[in-house]
Design a protein around this motif. Sequence first.
Motif, PDB file in Angstrom:
ATOM      1  N   THR A  35       1.102  -1.389   0.511  1.00  0.00           N
ATOM      2  CA  THR A  35      -0.194  -0.080   0.304  1.00  0.00           C
ATOM      3  C   THR A  35       0.924   1.502   0.250  1.00  0.00           C
ATOM      4  N   LYS A  36       2.289   0.898   0.107  1.00  0.00           N
ATOM      5  CA  LYS A  36       2.725   2.247  -0.212  1.00  0.00           C
ATOM      6  C   LYS A  36       3.979   2.363  -0.314  1.00  0.00           C
ATOM      7  N   ASN A  37       4.466   3.493  -1.947  1.00  0.00           N
ATOM      8  CA  ASN A  37       5.519   3.505  -2.401  1.00  0.00           C
ATOM      9  C   ASN A  37       6.492   3.539  -2.114  1.00  0.00           C
ATOM     10  N   ASP A  38       7.467   3.092  -2.212  1.00  0.00           N
ATOM     11  CA  ASP A  38       9.095   2.941  -1.633  1.00  0.00           C
ATOM     12  C   ASP A  38      10.094   3.450  -2.763  1.00  0.00           C
ATOM     13  N   PRO A  39      11.024   4.279  -1.972  1.00  0.00           N
ATOM     14  CA  PRO A  39      12.016   5.070  -3.637  1.00  0.00           C
ATOM     15  C   PRO A  39      13.312   3.292  -4.075  1.00  0.00           C
ATOM     16  N   PHE A  40      13.293   2.562  -4.140  1.00  0.00           N
ATOM     17  CA  PHE A  40      14.382   1.628  -3.999  1.00  0.00           C
ATOM     18  C   PHE A  40      14.034   0.919  -5.829  1.00  0.00           C
ATOM     19  N   GLY A  41      13.267   1.414  -6.021  1.00  0.00           N
ATOM     20  CA  GLY A  41      12.597   0.858  -7.638  1.00  0.00           C
ATOM     21  C   GLY A  41      13.273  -0.446  -8.065  1.00  0.00           C
ATOM     22  N   ASN A  42      14.011  -0.558  -9.030  1.00  0.00           N
ATOM     23  CA  ASN A  42      14.212  -2.310  -9.364  1.00  0.00           C
ATOM     24  C   ASN A  42      15.957  -2.661  -8.661  1.00  0.00           C
ATOM     25  N   GLN A  43      15.797  -1.825  -7.655  1.00  0.00           N
ATOM     26  CA  GLN A  43      17.066  -2.736  -6.968  1.00  0.00           C
ATOM     27  C   GLN A  43      16.948  -3.410  -6.120  1.00  0.00           C
ATOM     28  N   VAL A  44      15.649  -4.128  -5.678  1.00  0.00           N
ATOM     29  CA  VAL A  44      14.495  -4.937  -4.970  1.00  0.00           C
ATOM     30  C   VAL A  44      13.462  -5.809  -5.366  1.00  0.00           C
ATOM     31  N   GLU A  45      12.798  -6.251  -5.043  1.00  0.00           N
ATOM     32  CA  GLU A  45      11.985  -7.703  -4.883  1.00  0.00           C
ATOM     33  C   GLU A  45      11.020  -7.042  -4.156  1.00  0.00           C
TER      34      GLU A  45
END
Length: 298
Positions: A35-45
């Motif tokens: 439900t929350k956006n995160d700033p990690f883009g494609n750096q995490v699964e």
Amino acid sequence: MRKVLVLGGTQYFGKKLVQKLIENGDQVTISTRGTKNDPFGNQVERLVIDREKKDTMGIAFANKDWDVVYDQSCFSPIEARDTAEVLKGKTKRYIFTSTQAVYEFGTLHKEENFNANTYEIIYKTRKEYPGYEGYKEAKRSSEAVFHQLGYFDAVSVRFPIVVSADDYSERLKFHVDKILSGQAIGIQNSDLRYSFIHADEAAEFLLKIGASDYKGPINPGSAGDISLRELIDKIVKLGGKEAMIDASITAENPSPYSLPGSWSIDTSLAERLGFAFIPLDQLLEELITYYIQEYKRV
């Protein structure tokens, strides 16, 4: 490259932990309700779960395993039990974000002052743990589940009050703003004492304790504690304004640190293990100075 699962990781020092894991070269998976956006883009699964629905974890974690799991989002023993059962055999190391609130009100508690291995677990949902007393019981019982089941090498990290310039709760900022604006702060007992840790150091500690072989409970944070009176005096000295303390509590004035009792921890075990933290006076004075500067910019 380690495989790391973070349950949570999209708020406050959980985000800082994820960033440090990425910078450490780890392969990071974060698991939340989505439900929350995160700033990690494609750096995490990313895996979507609901901690209150065991089947969602069973589906999300199927055919996966990790070297270490960080749990930032457990708030009931039912969630702890369900998560442990789903992750059994999928990881050997489990780092649970707990709290100094597992101790009774008091000062400079050592780890042995609460024994999760012998605590009687009463299984409830997170909604059945209201207020500070509920929070205390929920974290105690969750610790007890992880340590008593014995499925993992479990660490319970008993954090004190976490602070930083980007603290979303703004609890320390509340005191600075009230004093500088000449408004009263509601405090009934100025002698209550608390411990603190910087959010960046909280994340760094989690990173390092996860890479260690330590297991059991541990208290991280700046050494010592401070009373509300001493904290207010620091703000007065640095801000050049007198404080108005009101023993009559209203809806607008209560100090967020005016709790039913003192809560502070003895951090000597972490220090003996080689962990270092900013001195408490320096931590608070730097943050108070920052908030004063921010207040004057407005």
